[in-house]
Design an enzyme around this catalytic site. Structure first.
Site, PDB file in Angstrom:
ATOM      1  N   CYS A 140       0.839  -1.202   0.000  1.00 56.19           N
ATOM      2  CA  CYS A 140       0.000   0.000   0.000  1.00 56.19           C
ATOM      3  C   CYS A 140       0.871   1.247   0.000  1.00 56.19           C
ATOM      4  CB  CYS A 140      -0.936  -0.005   1.207  1.00 56.19           C
ATOM      5  SG  CYS A 140      -1.994   1.452   1.265  1.00 56.19           S
ATOM      6  N   CYS A 143      -0.520   4.159   1.954  1.00 53.09           N
ATOM      7  CA  CYS A 143      -0.353   4.060   3.414  1.00 53.09           C
ATOM      8  C   CYS A 143       1.093   4.378   3.813  1.00 53.09           C
ATOM      9  CB  CYS A 143      -0.644   2.657   3.928  1.00 53.09           C
ATOM     10  SG  CYS A 143      -2.053   1.846   3.205  1.00 53.09           S
ATOM     11  N   ASP A 144       2.036   3.826   3.100  1.00 53.06           N
ATOM     12  CA  ASP A 144       3.422   3.797   3.585  1.00 53.06           C
ATOM     13  C   ASP A 144       4.398   4.675   2.800  1.00 53.06           C
ATOM     14  OD1 ASP A 144       2.650   1.896   5.453  1.00 53.06           O
ATOM     15  OD2 ASP A 144       3.043   0.225   4.105  1.00 53.06           O
TER      16      ASP A 144
END
Ligand code: NAP
Length: 319
Positions: A140, A143-144
């Protein structure tokens, strides 16, 4: 005695549904799941390090911490929790009968399915190890990708669909260069998304190639690529690897019970309502949403499913 509502799943959708259902005096039972190698109670956020886009946490929060907080909040309002997976739901009569992985049968007037989806991985040992330990491997980018370890570094994205394009585009905001590794000589993504990426000077597409290994002890240092046409292998140094090779909804146990779309996601036929094709069964989060797939949208639909279930139960005379 039949439960008023059973919530299956323990990601942001499941716990949010539990918080709302508990506060509505529905005394919910949450089946949080047994956990396996690819799935753990708490869902995909358990694989995420820093979550910076969940509102209310100006300094960010780790995925596991966020999930622990949501769980505690549900338990504080007396949601009950069992460590089972749902194995089947018999919806041929009401109350529904849920058989669990630990061979229990639970009767429920209403069910909220919030079992999420799992990101597809290559399934390689080093990939999994570095993903689990925050070693720079993630499924992701949104997300990261903004984490400091990826700033001004060369990164790799695997996949050729819209997600891969979107993640690549996103990563170019931080990375010095992004390589897209695709197994064919043509992208699957929509033309407009392709174009944006192909025209970006920070992006290089490596065609006809697959990642056969991920190198690095504590942090990823390179990926080993194989050219599928020539079988030639080479190592491509990088500081991050992002898989964007699709998701699989966790709906195997629902086949034949509620309507699923062709990719296996639960169909909620009323659009902005969380009911499924079976009256009394509701769905929330990534199990019914292949499009937004965010923790906050999952939590939002969890709330909606609990409110829908509460109203439906009231209409059935179950309080
Ligand atoms: P997807 O369209 O299924 O694409 C998956 C990609 O991964 C494909 O290019 C596929 O290669 C590749 N792939 C699959 N398994 C692989 C493996 N084992 N090794 C290497 N490559 C592998 O999935 P997605 O990109 O996540 O998109 C899902 C849905 O969401 C789509 O309908 C998409 O349009 C939508 N979406 C839309 C947006 C947007 O509009 N902003 C953004 C993201 C997603 P092949 O091409 O060779 O099969």
């Amino acid at each position: 005695m039949a439960e008023k509502v059973v919530i299956i799943g323990s990601g942001p959708a499941g716990w949010t549904a539990a918080i709302y259902a508990a506060r509505a005096n529905l005394d919910p039972l949450v089946l949080e799941g047994e956990g396996s190698q690819t799935m753990i109670p708490g869902g995909q956020l358990m694989y995420t390090t820093e979550v910076e886009n969940y509102p209310g946490f100006p300094e960010g929060v780790t995925g596991p911490e966020l999930m622990e907080n949501l769980r505690k909040q549900a338990v504080r309002f007396d949601a009950r929790v069992k460590g089972d997976d749902a194995a089947t739901i018999d919806a041929s009569a009401r109350p529904f009968r849920i058989s669990t992985s630990r061979k229990e049968t639970i009767e429920a007037h209403a069910v909220i399915v919030a079992t999420g989806a799992r990101a597809n991985w290559l399934g390689q040992e080093n990939e999994q190890r570095l993903a689990r330990t925050g070693g720079g491997v993630s499924a992701c980018a949104v997300c990261d990708g903004a984490l400091p370890i990826f700033r001004n570094k060369e990164l790799v994205v695997v996949g050729g669909g819209d997600s891969a394009m979107e993640e690549t585009d996103y990563l170019t905001k931080f990375a010095s260069k992004v390589y897209v590794i695709h197994r064919r000589d043509e992208l699957r993504a929509s033309k407009i998304m392709q174009q944006r990426v192909l025209e970006n000077p920070k992006v290089e597409v490596v065609w006809n190639s697959v990642v056969v290994d991920v190198l690095g002890d504590e942090r990823i240092t390179a990926v080993r690529l194989k050219d599928v046409k020539t079988d030639a292998e080479r190592d491509l140094p990088c500081a991050g690897l992002f898989l964007a090779i699709g998701h699989t909804p966790n709906t195997e146990f629902l086949k034949g019970t509620v309507e699923l779309d062709k990719k296996g996601y639960v169909v909620c036929p009323d659009g902005f309502r969380m009911r499924t094709s079976v009256e009394g069964i509701f769905a929330a989060g990534d199990v019914m949403d292949s499009y937004y797939r965010q923790a906050i949208t999952a939590a939002g639909t969890g709330c909606m499913a609990a409110l829908d279930a509460e109203r439906w139960l009231a209409a059935q005379g179950v309080h």
